[in-house]
Design an enzyme around this catalytic site. Structure first.
Site, PDB file in Angstrom:
ATOM      1  CB  CYS A 315      -8.257   5.871   1.520  1.00  0.00           C
ATOM      2  SG  CYS A 315      -9.382   4.774   0.982  1.00  0.00           S
ATOM      3  NE  ARG A 344     -12.611  -3.373   2.575  1.00  0.00           N
ATOM      4  CZ  ARG A 344     -12.641  -2.699   1.156  1.00  0.00           C
ATOM      5  NH1 ARG A 344     -13.415  -3.104   0.347  1.00  0.00           N
ATOM      6  NH2 ARG A 344     -11.714  -1.836   0.770  1.00  0.00           N
ATOM      7  CD  GLN A 362      -7.970  -2.575  -1.781  1.00  0.00           C
ATOM      8  OE1 GLN A 362      -7.557  -1.747  -1.258  1.00  0.00           O
ATOM      9  NE2 GLN A 362      -9.276  -2.591  -2.128  1.00  0.00           N
ATOM     10  CG  ASP A 364      -5.311   0.982  -2.050  1.00  0.00           C
ATOM     11  OD1 ASP A 364      -5.617   1.541  -3.097  1.00  0.00           O
ATOM     12  OD2 ASP A 364      -6.043   1.094  -1.098  1.00  0.00           O
ATOM     13  CG  HIS A 366      -4.732   6.301  -1.633  1.00  0.00           C
ATOM     14  ND1 HIS A 366      -4.299   5.100  -1.045  1.00  0.00           N
ATOM     15  CD2 HIS A 366      -6.016   6.514  -1.611  1.00  0.00           C
ATOM     16  CE1 HIS A 366      -5.230   4.410  -0.654  1.00  0.00           C
ATOM     17  NE2 HIS A 366      -6.579   5.302  -1.160  1.00  0.00           N
ATOM     18  CE  LYS A 445     -18.009   3.781  -8.540  1.00  0.00           C
ATOM     19  NZ  LYS A 445     -18.281   2.614  -7.639  1.00  0.00           N
ATOM     20  CG  HIS A 491      -9.438   6.412  -3.483  1.00  0.00           C
ATOM     21  ND1 HIS A 491      -9.241   6.088  -2.165  1.00  0.00           N
ATOM     22  CD2 HIS A 491      -9.788   7.770  -3.562  1.00  0.00           C
ATOM     23  CE1 HIS A 491      -9.794   7.042  -1.316  1.00  0.00           C
ATOM     24  NE2 HIS A 491     -10.098   7.925  -2.293  1.00  0.00           N
TER      25      HIS A 491
END
Length: 641
Positions: A315, A344, A362, A364, A366, A445, A491
């Site tokens: 992000c 992580r 990911q 991912d 946005h 979410k 997200h």
RNA sequence: GCCUACGUAGCUCAGUAGGUAGAGCACUUCCUUGGUAAGGAAGAGGUCACCGGUUCAAAUCCGGUCGUAGGCUCCA
């Protein structure tokens, strides 16, 4: 005193620690009455009763073996039960056997479960006197939270426990049980409190159920994705980089097939992909708030006087792209995908194959939207989720998580956003659960969980609204009235991480990948080296159609080549001998359907190419039985919304 | 990070009164040209995770480190 204290005790060392009286020594004047079992219970209720009672039975055995044991709590859980103990020494596998022996003996003897009611103060005094400090704490909590005048105790044989019940009538109902594992567990789940020893067991109504469950565990072990990864030569782990997958050529081919699909999907659905750095000065994360809230989970590198972070999520750097220029309302929804490599620093003990890794990627994205676009864009994302999971025959469930107690932003905006999320879910006819107060502090979410072959649920996809980061990064856009407005960020990830998704998929399919994902889609097997030239002719046609194929031209017998191709779960095995070479055909065998006879080469090439193109899920799924709800059908393989 | 167990050849594993290592598969070579799930023979391969200690002697006993498994905790 004890009903089973006359059993031989095989403990070689004398248990240390303060002598502890047991409640059973102190309840002489308490009257225990019968324990009525109601008619018409559901199977789930009966199993709960059996499992919880078996936990008591186990506690009795543990206390008889360790007279100084303090008992904590012992609930029934899915497939069984556990009980936590504070013991003078750590348990050995031999202890478990001995505990199980004692349990069996009492079960055989058939001791009644009896119930007594007493004032809570009296119960507290009793457990205090017995030195059962954990029970005293439980009583204090009950007092605090419910403030009842009375509590109930249950007794079977020599064991008395504070318990709300319900229990079975007699220990003779508790014969189909097995202790499965011993583990450490913090008292009250608090890592600052003492670690107790937890014994897990499984318990069933009948021996058949128990046997079936143990068999299920064996089958589940065979489907473990780490084992499949080894057998199918897909990935490895090495201690040189704990928590990170090393993909083999075969495995990487599979991952790339997924990523190719992801990119095509994104392209079709109006996403643009960016590619950002992996390493950032800490300033970025100070700004996003991660440095304060998430620092312990980040890998941090000190280079001379500067502190750098390996990025733990996409992000913040995606936001740098958004704010890199002036934005107009005409650009929204702006859908930006980034599959960056993330790190992580997960706790060592939390790592688990592909399911929990330290380095991952990911799918991912946005999405930057106006307030008015929340509902339509969420609906669009949910539609993608359905498309993707349906493609793999995965069942899944949605949960809407709403405003928590601690939240950022205006309640009115939250209310509107939650209403929009509900509308998006309702609009798609989606069944979902609601987790009140379970949202992130920055926005509500929708979590999506998939079910794996063990009945475990894994969170892969997530869709989150974010009101906070647009403020942190001072995002804006120019509206039609020329005013400056703040966008909302969505997200979203559908696969979640490619790593975890691969793990779930492997266990779901027992390692049988659909043709479009298979590392080798077809292997051509010449019967002898007289047919090798023809085999390569066939191979050329497969390759010309863009398929992943190879010729097994080793100096081995055909049977061995077939066997190895089967073990690798190769979708298509194409056998060619002198006969086929003469006729220009090939003999087809598939993993799914076995030998299928002779085909024109061009026909079978077209068939495979079509399956790859349409991404057909040509896998026979054999779902593992669900054990706790006999009334329910086995886990559905078709997606249900 | 915490608890318990484990770490022997590429893989799966055997190897307990401490006496410097074995099997199957895989790999290499040779023989075999075989019609839908293992053809045969020979060979090569290990400082028994790593570091330290006890001992005449350690894969084996003790301590530490790393990793793995199952739990606990955590999971923006």
């Amino acid at each position: 005193m004890s009903e089973i204290s006359d059993l031989p005790i095989e403990v070689t060392e004398a248990p240390a620690g303060e002598p502890v009286l047991q409640p059973s020594d102190l309840v002489g004047d308490v009257t225990f009455g019968s324990n009525a079992v109601p008619e018409g219970e559901s199977r789930a209720q009966r199993l709960h009763r059996i499992r919880h009672s078996t936990a008591h039975l186990m506690a009795e055995a543990v206390v008889s073996l360790f007279p100084t044991a303090k008992v904590a709590t012992g609930p029934s859980i899915e497939h069984g039960f556990y009980y936590d103990f504070d013991l003078p020494r750590t348990l050995t596998p031999e202890d478990l056997e001995e505990i199980e022996r004692r349990m069996k003996k009492v079960a055989k003897r058939g001791m009644p479960f009896q119930k007594a009611t007493m004032p809570i103060a009296q119960a507290r005094e009793l457990f205090e006197k017995a030195g059962q400090s954990y029970k005293v704490e439980v009583i204090d909590t009950i007092q605090e939270k419910q403030n009842p005048t009375e509590v109930t105790l249950y007794r079977q044989g020599a064991f008395v426990d504070l318990c709300a019940g319900p229990h079975v009538s007699s220990t003779s109902r508790l014969k189909h049980t097995k202790l499965t594992k011993v583990a450490g567990a913090y008292w009250r789940g608090d890592s600052n409190r003492p670690m107790l020893q937890r014994i897990y067991g499984t318990a069933w109504e009948t021996q058949e159920d128990l046997d079936a469950y143990l068999q299920f565990l064996e089958e589940a072990k065979k489907r473990n994705h780490k084992r499949l990864g080894e057998e199918l030569d897909l990935f490895h782990f090495h201690k040189e980089s704990p928590g990170a997958a090393f993909w083999t050529p075969r495995g990487f081919t599979v991952v790339q097939s997924l990523q190719k699909y992801w990119r095509e999907l994104g392209d079709r659905r109006g996403y643009q992909e960016i590619w950002n750095p992996l390493l950032y000065k800490k300033d970025l994360y100070v700004r996003s708030g991660h440095y304060e809230h998430y620092k312990d989970d980040m890998f941090i590198i000190h280079q001379e006087d500067t502190e750098y972070c390996l990025k733990p999520m996409n992000c913040p750097d995606t936001f740098l792209y958004y704010t890199s220029k002036r934005r107009s309302f005409r650009e929204l929804p702006l859908r930006i995908a980034e599959g960056g490599i993330l790190h992580r620093n997960e706790l060592a003990g939390a790592l688990n194959g592909l399911f929990r890794v330290r380095q991952f990627m990911q799918d991912d994205a946005h999405i930057f939207i106006t307030e008015a676009q929340v509902q339509s864009e969420i609906a669009e994302v949910l539609d993608i989720v359905k498309e993707v999971y349906s493609l793999f025959g995965l069942s899944y469930e949605f949960t809407l998580s709403t405003r928590p107690e601690k939240f950022m932003g205006e309640p009115a905006v939250w209310d509107q956003a939650e209403a929009d999320l509900r509308a998006a879910l309702d609009g798609g006819g989606t069944v979902y659960a609601v987790d009140e107060g379970g949202g992130a502090f920055y926005g509500p979410k929708i979590d999506i969980k998939v079910n794996d072959c063990l009945g475990r649920k894994w969170q892969c996809a997530t869709v989150q609204l974010d009101f906070q980061q647009p403020i942190n990064f001072d995002m804006g856009y120019t509206a039609s009235d020329n005013s400056r407005q703040r966008p909302i960020v969505i997200h979203r990830a559908v696969f979640g991480t490619f790593e975890r998704f691969m793990g779930v998929l492997l266990e779901h399919t027992a390692g049988v990948l659909p043709t479009w994902m298979s590392p080798v889609q077809a292997v051509v097997v010449p019967i002898s080296d007289k047919s090798t030239d023809y085999a390569f002719e066939v191979l050329a046609k497969l390759k010309a159609a863009g398929l992943r194929a190879e010729v097994d031209d080793r100096n081995e017998k055909m049977n061995l080549k077939i066997r190895e191709a089967e073990l690798r779960k190769t979708p298509y095995m194409i056998v060619v001998g002198e006969r086929e070479a003469e006729l220009g055909t090939c003999s087809v065998r598939t993993y799914k359907d076995g030998p299928r006879g002779a085909f024109e080469v061009s026909a079978i090439v077209a068939e495979i190419a079509d399956k790859v193109k349409t991404r057909e899920f040509d896998v026979k799924i054999t779902p593992l039985r669900s054990f706790d709800n006999e009334d329910e059908a086995p886990v559905e393989t078709e997606s249900e919304y």
